[in-house]
Design a protein around this motif. Structure first.
Motif, PDB file in Angstrom:
ATOM      1  N   ASN A  36       0.676  -0.763  -0.131  1.00 13.28           N
ATOM      2  CA  ASN A  36       0.342  -0.340  -0.064  1.00 13.28           C
ATOM      3  C   ASN A  36       0.986   0.938   0.033  1.00 13.28           C
ATOM      4  OD1 ASN A  36      -1.440   1.728   0.218  1.00 13.28           O
ATOM      5  ND2 ASN A  36      -2.380   1.150   2.844  1.00 13.28           N
ATOM      6  N   CYS A  39       0.733   4.678   2.424  1.00 15.03           N
ATOM      7  CA  CYS A  39       1.224   4.375   3.883  1.00 15.03           C
ATOM      8  C   CYS A  39       2.525   3.342   3.842  1.00 15.03           C
ATOM      9  CB  CYS A  39      -0.070   3.537   4.901  1.00 15.03           C
ATOM     10  SG  CYS A  39       0.470   3.416   6.234  1.00 15.03           S
ATOM     11  N   ASP A  41       2.566   0.531   3.476  1.00 20.86           N
ATOM     12  CA  ASP A  41       2.675  -0.931   4.275  1.00 20.86           C
ATOM     13  C   ASP A  41       3.102  -2.234   3.189  1.00 20.86           C
ATOM     14  OD1 ASP A  41       1.331   0.533   6.464  1.00 20.86           O
ATOM     15  OD2 ASP A  41      -0.570   0.059   5.271  1.00 20.86           O
ATOM     16  N   CYS A  64       1.769  -0.437   9.203  1.00 26.74           N
ATOM     17  CA  CYS A  64       0.906   0.650  10.328  1.00 26.74           C
ATOM     18  C   CYS A  64       0.039  -0.378  11.424  1.00 26.74           C
ATOM     19  CB  CYS A  64       0.244   2.183  10.042  1.00 26.74           C
ATOM     20  SG  CYS A  64      -1.422   1.146   8.868  1.00 26.74           S
ATOM     21  N   SER A  67      -3.161  -1.913   9.408  1.00 20.04           N
ATOM     22  CA  SER A  67      -2.749  -3.230   8.713  1.00 20.04           C
ATOM     23  C   SER A  67      -2.188  -4.330   9.283  1.00 20.04           C
ATOM     24  CB  SER A  67      -1.811  -2.513   7.198  1.00 20.04           C
ATOM     25  OG  SER A  67      -0.510  -2.407   7.905  1.00 20.04           O
ATOM     26  N   ARG A 126      -7.603   5.651   5.163  1.00 26.01           N
ATOM     27  CA  ARG A 126      -7.038   3.664   6.357  1.00 26.01           C
ATOM     28  C   ARG A 126      -7.727   2.715   5.648  1.00 26.01           C
ATOM     29  NH1 ARG A 126      -2.551   4.304   8.466  1.00 26.01           N
ATOM     30  NH2 ARG A 126      -2.818   6.375   9.846  1.00 26.01           N
ATOM     31  N   CYS A 129      -5.198   0.938   4.112  1.00 29.33           N
ATOM     32  CA  CYS A 129      -4.738  -0.241   5.204  1.00 29.33           C
ATOM     33  C   CYS A 129      -4.727  -1.418   5.957  1.00 29.33           C
ATOM     34  CB  CYS A 129      -4.408   0.775   6.853  1.00 29.33           C
ATOM     35  SG  CYS A 129      -3.412   2.454   5.319  1.00 29.33           S
TER      36      CYS A 129
HETATM   37 ZN    ZN Z   1      -1.192   1.619   6.906  1.00 32.69          ZN
END
Ligand code: ZN
Length: 151
Positions: A36, A39, A41, A64, A67, A126, A129
């Motif tokens: 991702n 972010c 991830d 994060c 996730s 989010r 995530c």
């Molecule tokens: Zn994330």
């Protein structure tokens, strides 16, 4: 309601700090990596399927809190499920986190602890995530060994 919110946050923090089923799964016959970029991830999902039933799931990588917790919770709920049930859970989960943020999420009972992710719908950035592990899982089950990106 705020008590529930706190409880949900505690579950998310717990799973992000102490992720369950973390690490490579040697018995896996499917795996896929999800990324991702919004972010940062980056998770790899490992899954062992026998006769249409999920025998084991694990994941590794970094991401994060959302996730990581989502992947951890997903890995817990999937063990012992049929592939049909897995597809249904993904559908329900996706509905829950992508629904209209101004409406209260309807949480299907079979989602169990995954209900803690319902609040994510209020934070569109989010959502990716929270769904990353599920998209990677789907890619793994479709036999693609490549990298899925949420973009
Ligand atoms: Zn994330």
């Amino acid at each position: 309601m705020s008590d529930l919110r706190e409880l949900y946050q505690e579950v998310i923090l717990d799973h992000s700090r102490n992720p369950r089923n973390f690490g490579r799964l040697e018995t896996a016959n499917h795996r896929a990596r999800g990324h991702n970029p919004l972010c940062g991830d980056d998770l790899t999902i490992y899954i062992a399927v026998e006769e249409e039933i999920v025998k084991d799931v694990s994941f590794e990588g970094s991401g994060c809190a959302i996730s990581t917790a989502s992947a951890s919770l997903m890995s817990e709920i999937l063990k012992g499920k049929t592939l049909e049930e897995v597809a249904s859970l993904f559908g329900r989960f996706h509905e829950m986190v992508t629904g209209d943020p101004s409406e209260k999420a309807e949480v299907a009972p079979e989602l169990g602890k995954l209900a803690v992710m319902a609040g994510v719908r209020e934070f569109p950035i989010r959502v990716k995530c929270a769904t990353l592990a599920w998209h990677a899982l789907q890619a793994a089950l479709e036999e693609s060994e490549g990298i899925v990106s949420t973009e």
